[in-house]
Design an enzyme around this catalytic site. Structure first.
Site, mmCIF file in Angstrom:
data_model
loop_
_atom_site.group_PDB
_atom_site.id
_atom_site.type_symbol
_atom_site.label_atom_id
_atom_site.label_comp_id
_atom_site.label_asym_id
_atom_site.label_seq_id
_atom_site.Cartn_x
_atom_site.Cartn_y
_atom_site.Cartn_z
ATOM 1 N N THR A 65 -7.374 -4.118 -0.494
ATOM 2 C CA THR A 65 -7.687 -5.051 -1.146
ATOM 3 C C THR A 65 -6.657 -5.473 -2.030
ATOM 4 O OG1 THR A 65 -10.163 -4.306 -0.830
ATOM 5 C CG2 THR A 65 -9.606 -6.093 -2.498
ATOM 6 N N GLY A 118 -11.575 -0.655 -3.534
ATOM 7 C CA GLY A 118 -12.818 -0.162 -2.897
ATOM 8 C C GLY A 118 -13.921 0.017 -3.809
#
Length: 578
Positions: free
Chosen positions: A396, A483
Site C-alpha cells: 500500500t 496493512g
C-alpha cells in the site's frame, strides 16, 4: 505484588488519565463549515518524491487536488511498483473548500466464479504465502475506474495531461531507491515470479539491480500512453483485459477463472463518508468495505474521556489507554466489517457515541481488560458473524494533495502485499487483494462476514482521513500504508496533533502501538515504546511484543492558513509545495 507495584509506579499518571480538563464542552463537538480557505499554493505529500513531484506538476499547470492525486497515483505505479498501482485499487476521500466530503470506493472485486472455498485446494485451506502468488489472489483492479470517476466529477485538467509525468518516468527511466532494492531483495520470489519481473528488476545472477540503477519500463509507458489517449475504458475493454485474463487463467501457480466480463463489469462506487467527533474536531474517513473510519473513529471516541494531553507522549498509561481502546475497536472491526453490498455492516452503530461510551467504560487506566470480545453495536443485534483470524497485510501507499483553493484529497492505493500476486501485465503488477478476504469462510459453525463471494470487495484497513477543526476548517489530511497497522498509524498521528500539540511531521515520527483485538499487543521495535515494556506489563499486558512493523504515513496539515507537509521519517516520502 504486581498490582501494588503498578499502583506505586503509575499513580501520578493514573490521576492525570482520569482528568478531563482538556476535553472541550459538548457544544464544541459539532463543527460547522465556515468561509472557504485560500492558500498561497498547493502541496502534495507522497511516499516517493518523484510521485509527489508528478502531483505538484498538475497544480502548477492549474490543476486541482483531484488532478494532482491521480497524477501521483499513476507515477507511484511506476516508481513504487511494490506497493500500489493501476493493477490494484484504492479509496479516495475528498473535501471541497466548504467542507463537503465525498468518498469513492475503488476496491478490487472477486471474479464472478469466486466462492467461499476459493482458497481451498484439494480440500485443504491454503496458507497465506501459498495463496499470494498466481491467479487465486487477483481481484479485478479498481484504481483506473476510481481515477476516471474522480476526474469526471472533480477534476479540472484534461485526462491525458495527468499521465505525462508517469509516462516520462516509465519511458526515460527511474532509479532504484534503497527501499525498492530492499523490497526486491526480501520479496524476490514474488517480484521475480515471472520472466517480466526478473527482466525488469534483476540481474543475470538473480540478484536485484543495485541501488541507483536506472530502470526503464517501456511496456508500462505504452500502457499509460494507451490509457491517456483512449480513456479509462481502455483498461476495462479490449487488449488490456484480455491480457489480464490470460495471465490469471494461465498463471504458473494457482490459475483461476477470471473473464473479460468480470473486468468490463467493474465500477467504482460512491460511498457515504463516515464522520465522528473527537475533542471538538470532526474526523471523516472511508466506510465499508474499508474498516478505516469505524476503527479510527471508535478508538478515538473511546479515548475522549481520558486526558491524554496531560499524560503526554512519554506516558506508559497513555499508550496503555490507546492500546485498550484499539483492542476494542479492532474486535468490532474483525467481526463486522465487510462489503456492505453483500452483508449488513452496522457501520453507524460501530461509531455511535452512546455505544462507544459503554465500550469505553470497559477501559481502566490502572489495568488491562483480561479478554476482549466484539460488542453489539446498534444494528448488530441479529448478526452472528464469527471472529476470523487476523491476516497479514504489508503493501500500500498513501498520498495527500491540497490545492490553493482549499480542495483536498486523501487517497490510499494498494496492490496488497509487496509486488502483489507477482503476475505482470504490460509493465505493471497485478494485485493479490483477494487474500484480504478471510480465507476460511466459517468458524465454529458460523459464517465469517468477510468471506469470499463472487463480485464482492474484500475488507480493507486503508484509512484515508480528513480532520476538521472546531471552526469547520480542514486541519489535517492523513493516511498510511502497512496493512492492518494503518488505522493504528492514523490514530497515533491524530492524537499527536490534537492531544500532544505536535506538528504533523513529528506526529508521524511517533512510535506505533498495534493492538489488533487480541491479548497480544505489538510495539514498534527499536522505538521509545520498548523502554515502557515493564510499565505496560505492570498494567497487565503480559504479551507485549516488539516487532518490525510495516509503517509508512503521509499528511498535510493546515495552520493559520498555511500548508505544512509531513512524510513518515521511516520512508522515502516527501511533501512538495506547488
Amino acid at each position: 505484588m504486581k498490582t501494588r507495584f503498578a499502583a506505586l509506579l503509575l499513580a501520578p499518571l493514573l490521576a492525570a488519565a482520569c482528568s478531563t480538563t482538556n476535553t472541550p464542552p459538548a457544544a464544541a463537538s459539532a463543527p460547522v463549515a465556515t468561509s472557504a480557505a485560500v492558500y498561497p499554493g498547493g502541496m502534495v505529500s507522497a511516499a516517493d518524491p518523484r510521485a509527489a513531484d508528478a502531483g505538484t506538476q498538475m497544480l502548477r499547470q492549474g490543476g486541482n487536488a483531484t488532478d494532482a492525486a491521480i497524477a501521483t497515483m499513476l507515477a507511484l505505479s511506476v516508481v513504487e511498483p511494490q506497493s500500489s498501482g493501476i493493477g490494484g485499487g484504492g479509496f479516495f476521500v475528498e473535501t471541497d473548500a466548504a467542507g463537503h466530503v465525498v468518498t469513492i470506493d475503488g476496491r478490487e472485486t472477486a471474479p464472478a466464479a469466486a466462492h467461499p472455498h476459493w482458497f481451498f485446494k484439494d480440500g485443504k485451506l491454503l496458507s497465506f504465502p501459498e495463496a499470494v502468488p498466481g491467479g487465486t489472489s487477483v481481484g479485478v483492479p479498481g484504481n483506473m475506474a476510481l481515477a476516471a470517476k474522480a476526474h469526471k466529477e472533480h477534476g479540472k485538467l484534461p485526462w491525458a495531461t495527468l499521465f505525462a509525468p508517469a509516462i516520462k518516468l516509465a519511458r526515460d527511466g527511474f532509479e532504484i531507491t534503497p527501499r525498492l532494492y530492499g523490497m526486491l531483495k526480501t520479496n524476490a520470489k514474488v517480484a521475480g515470479f515471472t520472466s517480466e519481473g526478473r527482466a525488469l528488476f534483476y540481474g543475470t545472477d538473480g540478484e536485484p539491480l543495485p541501488v541507483g540503477t536506472l530502470v526503464k519500463n517501456p511496456a508500462m509507458a505504452t500502457t499509460l500512453e494507451a490509457l491517456a489517449a483512449g480513456g479509462p475504458r481502455t483498461f476495462y475493454e479490449g487488449a488490456n483485459p484480455r491480457a489480464i485474463v490470460a495471465r490469471v487463467t494461465n498463471a504458473p501457480v494457482n490459475p483461476e477463472p477470471m473473464t473479460e466480463a468480470d473486468i468490463a463489469a467493474y465500477a467504482a462506487k460512491d460511498r457515504a463518508p463516515l464522520c465522528g467527533t473527537y475533542r471538538g474536531y470532526k474526523v471523516c474517513s472511508m466506510g465499508p468495505p474499508s474498516s478505516g473510519a469505524t476503527t479510527v473513529i471508535a478508538t478515538l471516541k473511546m479515548l475522549e474521556r481520558f486526558d491524554l494531553g496531560a499524560l503526554g507522549k512519554d506516558s506508559p498509561v497513555a499508550w496503555h489507554l490507546i492500546a485498550e481502546s484499539m483492542r476494542l475497536s479492532y474486535a468490532d472491526r474483525n467481526r463486522y466489517t465487510a462489503d456492505s453490498d453483500f452483508v449488513p455492516v452496522p457501520a453507524e452503530g460501530m461509531i455511535d457515541p452512546a455505544y462507544l461510551a459503554k465500550r469505553s467504560a470497559l477501559i481502566d487506566p490502572g489495568k488491562t481488560i483480561s479478554s476482549v470480545t466484539a460488542g453489539t453495536p446498534p444494528g448488530a443485534e441479529k448478526l452472528a458473524w464469527a471472529d476470523p483470524a487476523m491476516a497479514e497485510e504489508h503493501g500500500t501507499s498513501h498520498f495527500v494533495t491540497i490545492d490553493r483553493t482549499g480542495n483536498a484529497v486523501s487517497y490510499t492505493s494498494t496492490i496488497e502485499s509487496p509486488f502483489g500476486s507477482g503476475l505482470m501485465v504490460d509493465g505493471y503488477f497485478l494485485n493479490n487483494e483477494l487474500t484480504d478476504f478471510d480465507m476460511n469462510p466459517e468458524l465454529d459453525g458460523r459464517q465469517v462476514a468477510n468471506r469470499v463471494e463472487g463480485g464482492k470487495r474484500p475488507r480493507s484497513s486503508m484509512s484515508p482521513t480528513l480532520v476538521f477543526g472546531p471552526d469547520g476548517k480542514l486541519r489535517l489530511a492523513v493516511g498510511a500504508a502497512g496493512g492492518a497497522t494503518i488505522p493504528a498509524q492514523v490514530i497515533r498521528a491524530i492524537i499527536g496533533v490534537i492531544d500532544w500539540n505536535m506538528p504533523a511531521q513529528d506526529a508521524l515520527g511517533l512510535p506505533v502501538i498495534f493492538a489488533p483485538g487480541i491479548d497480544t499487543i505489538f510495539i514498534e521495535q527499536g522505538s521509545s515504546l520498548e523502554a515502557m515494556i515493564p510499565a505496560l506489563r505492570a498494567l497487565g499486558h503480559d504479551q507485549v511484543v516488539p516487532r518490525a512493523l510495516p509503517l509508512k504515513a503521509n499528511a498535510i496539515e493546515v495552520i493559520d492558513g498555511a500548508l505544512r507537509g509531513a512524510a513518515d521519517p521511516r520512508s522515502e516520502g516527501q511533501a512538495i509545495p506547488e
